[in-house]
Structures are given as structure tokens and as C-alpha cells.
Design a protein around this motif. Sequence first.
Motif, PDB file in Angstrom:
ATOM      1  N   MET A 177       0.836  -1.209   0.000  1.00 24.63           N
ATOM      2  CA  MET A 177       0.000   0.000   0.000  1.00 24.63           C
ATOM      3  C   MET A 177       0.866   1.252   0.000  1.00 24.63           C
ATOM      4  N   GLU A 178       1.915   1.246   0.797  1.00 25.31           N
ATOM      5  CA  GLU A 178       2.809   2.400   0.864  1.00 25.31           C
ATOM      6  C   GLU A 178       3.481   2.674  -0.476  1.00 25.31           C
ATOM      7  N   LYS A 179       3.796   1.600  -1.194  1.00 27.28           N
ATOM      8  CA  LYS A 179       4.513   1.727  -2.463  1.00 27.28           C
ATOM      9  C   LYS A 179       3.587   2.006  -3.639  1.00 27.28           C
ATOM     10  N   ALA A 180       2.286   1.802  -3.447  1.00 27.78           N
ATOM     11  CA  ALA A 180       1.338   2.005  -4.550  1.00 27.78           C
ATOM     12  C   ALA A 180       1.327   3.462  -4.980  1.00 27.78           C
ATOM     13  N   GLU A 181       1.405   3.665  -6.268  1.00 30.33           N
ATOM     14  CA  GLU A 181       1.403   5.027  -6.785  1.00 30.33           C
ATOM     15  C   GLU A 181      -0.006   5.603  -6.727  1.00 30.33           C
ATOM     16  N   PRO A 182      -0.181   6.724  -6.043  1.00 29.06           N
ATOM     17  CA  PRO A 182      -1.521   7.315  -5.932  1.00 29.06           C
ATOM     18  C   PRO A 182      -2.171   7.521  -7.294  1.00 29.06           C
ATOM     19  N   GLY A 183      -3.449   7.204  -7.342  1.00 29.92           N
ATOM     20  CA  GLY A 183      -4.196   7.386  -8.579  1.00 29.92           C
ATOM     21  C   GLY A 183      -4.172   6.193  -9.510  1.00 29.92           C
ATOM     22  N   THR A 184      -3.446   5.136  -9.123  1.00 31.05           N
ATOM     23  CA  THR A 184      -3.372   3.945  -9.959  1.00 31.05           C
ATOM     24  C   THR A 184      -4.237   2.829  -9.385  1.00 31.05           C
ATOM     25  N   GLU A 185      -4.435   1.795 -10.199  1.00 30.25           N
ATOM     26  CA  GLU A 185      -5.216   0.636  -9.773  1.00 30.25           C
ATOM     27  C   GLU A 185      -4.583  -0.044  -8.566  1.00 30.25           C
ATOM     28  N   ALA A 186      -3.267   0.105  -8.425  1.00 27.98           N
ATOM     29  CA  ALA A 186      -2.558  -0.547  -7.319  1.00 27.98           C
ATOM     30  C   ALA A 186      -3.067  -0.064  -5.961  1.00 27.98           C
ATOM     31  N   VAL A 187      -3.547   1.168  -5.884  1.00 28.48           N
ATOM     32  CA  VAL A 187      -4.075   1.695  -4.622  1.00 28.48           C
ATOM     33  C   VAL A 187      -5.238   0.834  -4.138  1.00 28.48           C
ATOM     34  N   TYR A 188      -6.152   0.519  -5.042  1.00 29.68           N
ATOM     35  CA  TYR A 188      -7.327  -0.252  -4.662  1.00 29.68           C
ATOM     36  C   TYR A 188      -6.975  -1.715  -4.402  1.00 29.68           C
ATOM     37  N   LEU A 189      -6.133  -2.246  -5.261  1.00 31.88           N
ATOM     38  CA  LEU A 189      -5.814  -3.665  -5.146  1.00 31.88           C
ATOM     39  C   LEU A 189      -5.013  -3.977  -3.890  1.00 31.88           C
ATOM     40  N   THR A 190      -4.082  -3.109  -3.515  1.00 38.00           N
ATOM     41  CA  THR A 190      -3.300  -3.356  -2.304  1.00 38.00           C
ATOM     42  C   THR A 190      -4.146  -3.139  -1.050  1.00 38.00           C
ATOM     43  N   ASP A 191      -5.075  -2.192  -1.111  1.00 36.45           N
ATOM     44  CA  ASP A 191      -6.001  -1.985   0.009  1.00 36.45           C
ATOM     45  C   ASP A 191      -6.855  -3.241   0.199  1.00 36.45           C
ATOM     46  N   LEU A 192      -7.358  -3.771  -0.901  1.00 41.67           N
ATOM     47  CA  LEU A 192      -8.133  -5.008  -0.836  1.00 41.67           C
ATOM     48  C   LEU A 192      -7.281  -6.149  -0.284  1.00 41.67           C
ATOM     49  N   GLN A 193      -6.049  -6.256  -0.742  1.00 44.10           N
ATOM     50  CA  GLN A 193      -5.140  -7.302  -0.279  1.00 44.10           C
ATOM     51  C   GLN A 193      -4.941  -7.210   1.232  1.00 44.10           C
ATOM     52  N   PHE A 194      -4.827  -5.997   1.746  1.00 44.91           N
ATOM     53  CA  PHE A 194      -4.636  -5.785   3.181  1.00 44.91           C
ATOM     54  C   PHE A 194      -5.829  -6.326   3.971  1.00 44.91           C
ATOM     55  N   HIS A 195      -7.030  -5.954   3.560  1.00 43.98           N
ATOM     56  CA  HIS A 195      -8.234  -6.384   4.282  1.00 43.98           C
ATOM     57  C   HIS A 195      -8.449  -7.887   4.157  1.00 43.98           C
ATOM     58  N   GLN A 196      -8.184  -8.436   2.991  1.00 48.46           N
ATOM     59  CA  GLN A 196      -8.364  -9.866   2.813  1.00 48.46           C
ATOM     60  C   GLN A 196      -7.336 -10.664   3.612  1.00 48.46           C
ATOM     61  N   ALA A 197      -6.118 -10.134   3.733  1.00 46.99           N
ATOM     62  CA  ALA A 197      -5.096 -10.818   4.532  1.00 46.99           C
ATOM     63  C   ALA A 197      -5.530 -10.902   5.997  1.00 46.99           C
ATOM     64  N   ILE A 198      -6.216  -9.873   6.469  1.00 47.98           N
ATOM     65  CA  ILE A 198      -6.720  -9.883   7.840  1.00 47.98           C
ATOM     66  C   ILE A 198      -7.831 -10.925   7.995  1.00 47.98           C
ATOM     67  N   LEU A 199      -8.750 -10.948   7.033  1.00 46.39           N
ATOM     68  CA  LEU A 199      -9.816 -11.947   7.076  1.00 46.39           C
ATOM     69  C   LEU A 199      -9.241 -13.358   7.050  1.00 46.39           C
ATOM     70  N   ASN A 200      -8.229 -13.565   6.239  1.00 49.86           N
ATOM     71  CA  ASN A 200      -7.600 -14.880   6.143  1.00 49.86           C
ATOM     72  C   ASN A 200      -6.890 -15.273   7.434  1.00 49.86           C
ATOM     73  N   ALA A 201      -6.456 -14.265   8.214  1.00 50.42           N
ATOM     74  CA  ALA A 201      -5.733 -14.532   9.456  1.00 50.42           C
ATOM     75  C   ALA A 201      -6.658 -14.696  10.653  1.00 50.42           C
ATOM     76  N   SER A 202      -7.957 -14.624  10.419  1.00 48.89           N
ATOM     77  CA  SER A 202      -8.917 -14.674  11.518  1.00 48.89           C
ATOM     78  C   SER A 202      -9.082 -16.078  12.099  1.00 48.89           C
ATOM     79  N   GLY A 203      -8.679 -17.090  11.328  1.00 51.56           N
ATOM     80  CA  GLY A 203      -8.885 -18.453  11.784  1.00 51.56           C
ATOM     81  C   GLY A 203     -10.319 -18.910  11.674  1.00 51.56           C
TER      82      GLY A 203
END
Length: 245
Positions: A136-162
Motif C-alpha cells: 500500500m505504501e509503495k502504490a502510486e496514488p491514482g493507480t489501480e494498485a491503490v485499490y488492489l493493495t487496500d483489498l489485499q490488506f483487508h483480505q489478509a486480515i480476514l484470512n488470518a482470523s482463523g
Amino acid sequence: MSRTYAKRSLHSIVAHDLGARIVSGQLAPGDVLPTEAALSESLDVSRTALREAIKILSAKGLIESRPKTGTRVKPRSSWNLLDPDVLSWHFPDPDPAFLYALFETRLIIEPNTVAMAAVRATPDEIKAIGDAYDAMEKAEPGTEAVYLTDLQFHQAILNASGNDFMKSFGMLIETALIGSFRLSSGGPKAHVQSLPDHHAVYAAISHRDPDEARATMHKLLRRTMRQLRQQLGMSVDHDWDKIGL
């Protein structure tokens, strides 16, 4: 993130077209679809493709076919709103009430899920959350990477919920999360401003502090909703404080 028309079968394209019309209100609950012959001609598809599309929409709860009365749009209460396609058809111009319902669902699910992750996450799962934040920090503002890395962050948390149901929840709302991130991004500045909140969530998980994790995720989601309201000029009031969300 989305399936393109090039990768879709013809009946899937037809289902998408009709489904989007239903969700947008162009075809309202109670409306009867044109006859199979008329609809096939207007869409320029075979009756076989149309019938397969009708089956798809019926399975999602959007329509029902009955002998003699034809194919009718079902009430919204019958729709499978957690179906990825049905969710995606609400974007890019969602109704404010739909967005509020989506964020209410996230406010109920995600703060508690992140608390689970703070207690249950394995070292590898914590690393995956940290890697997602770094992306997320490395994602260039205004690009698709902003949304995709944000989604990746939230999904990683859901996956870690057990909790396997939480993992499924993340997959089911993938399209809606992407859509809400786009609508609530508020531009490059908002992305940068959101990073401290995301890092606070990650830090709480790393420190194995479920209460702090829950509080920081709640703060993050409420801030996102405020940005969304400002960006869309939404004047809809909510009663989250009364409810305790």
C-alpha cells in the motif's frame, strides 16, 4: 480484478446485461420480461444463450419464471446480495442506502475479525498483512494498485482470523470492496492520509492486542465513510452512534 467480457461466455454477458438493468432499476421488481423470442431478438442472442442467462439470474434470486405468467423480476428482498455479480452490478453508481448497508456490514464484521486475527494469526499470516501494508505504501496514488493493495490488506486480515466464514466473506464482497475503495478514495491525498490508520491496524495485530486492533479498524472504517459522504455529497444521516457501531 473483474472478469472481462472477452473471458465471458455469451450467456454470462447476457446475464450481466439483464442483471445490471435489474439492479439499476431499469427493470423493477414485479416487471415481466419480454417474451423469450422478443428478448432474444432485442439482445441479438440465441434462445439457448438467453435461457442459460435466465437460469443464472434465477439462481441469484433476481427473477423467477412461471408457466403462463412469464419471467418476472423478484423483490429486492429475494436477491442474493452477497453474490459477487449482484454486488458488482451496484457499481459504479450505487444507491447511498446500499453503500450505507455495505459499510454497516463491514463495521459489524471487520473490527471483530481483526480482533480474531490479533489473537489467532500465525507468524506467516502477520507477515502477509505487513507485506500488504508495505505494498500500500509503495502504490502510486491514482493507480489501480491503490485499490488492489487496500483489498489485499483487508483480505489478509480476514484470512488470518482463523474463521473460514470470514475468509468466504472476503471473497464474496471482493467486488464491492473494490468499488467502495474507488468511490471513497477521495484522490491521492486520501490514500496517503489513510496509511497511518492501516499501519495502526497492522501494529495492533503484530502486538497481539485484540482490543486495540478492533478500535483501530473501527476508526479506519468510520473515517473512510466520512470521506465517502464528502466526496459524493451524501446527506443521508445514520444512527451508528446510537447502535454502537
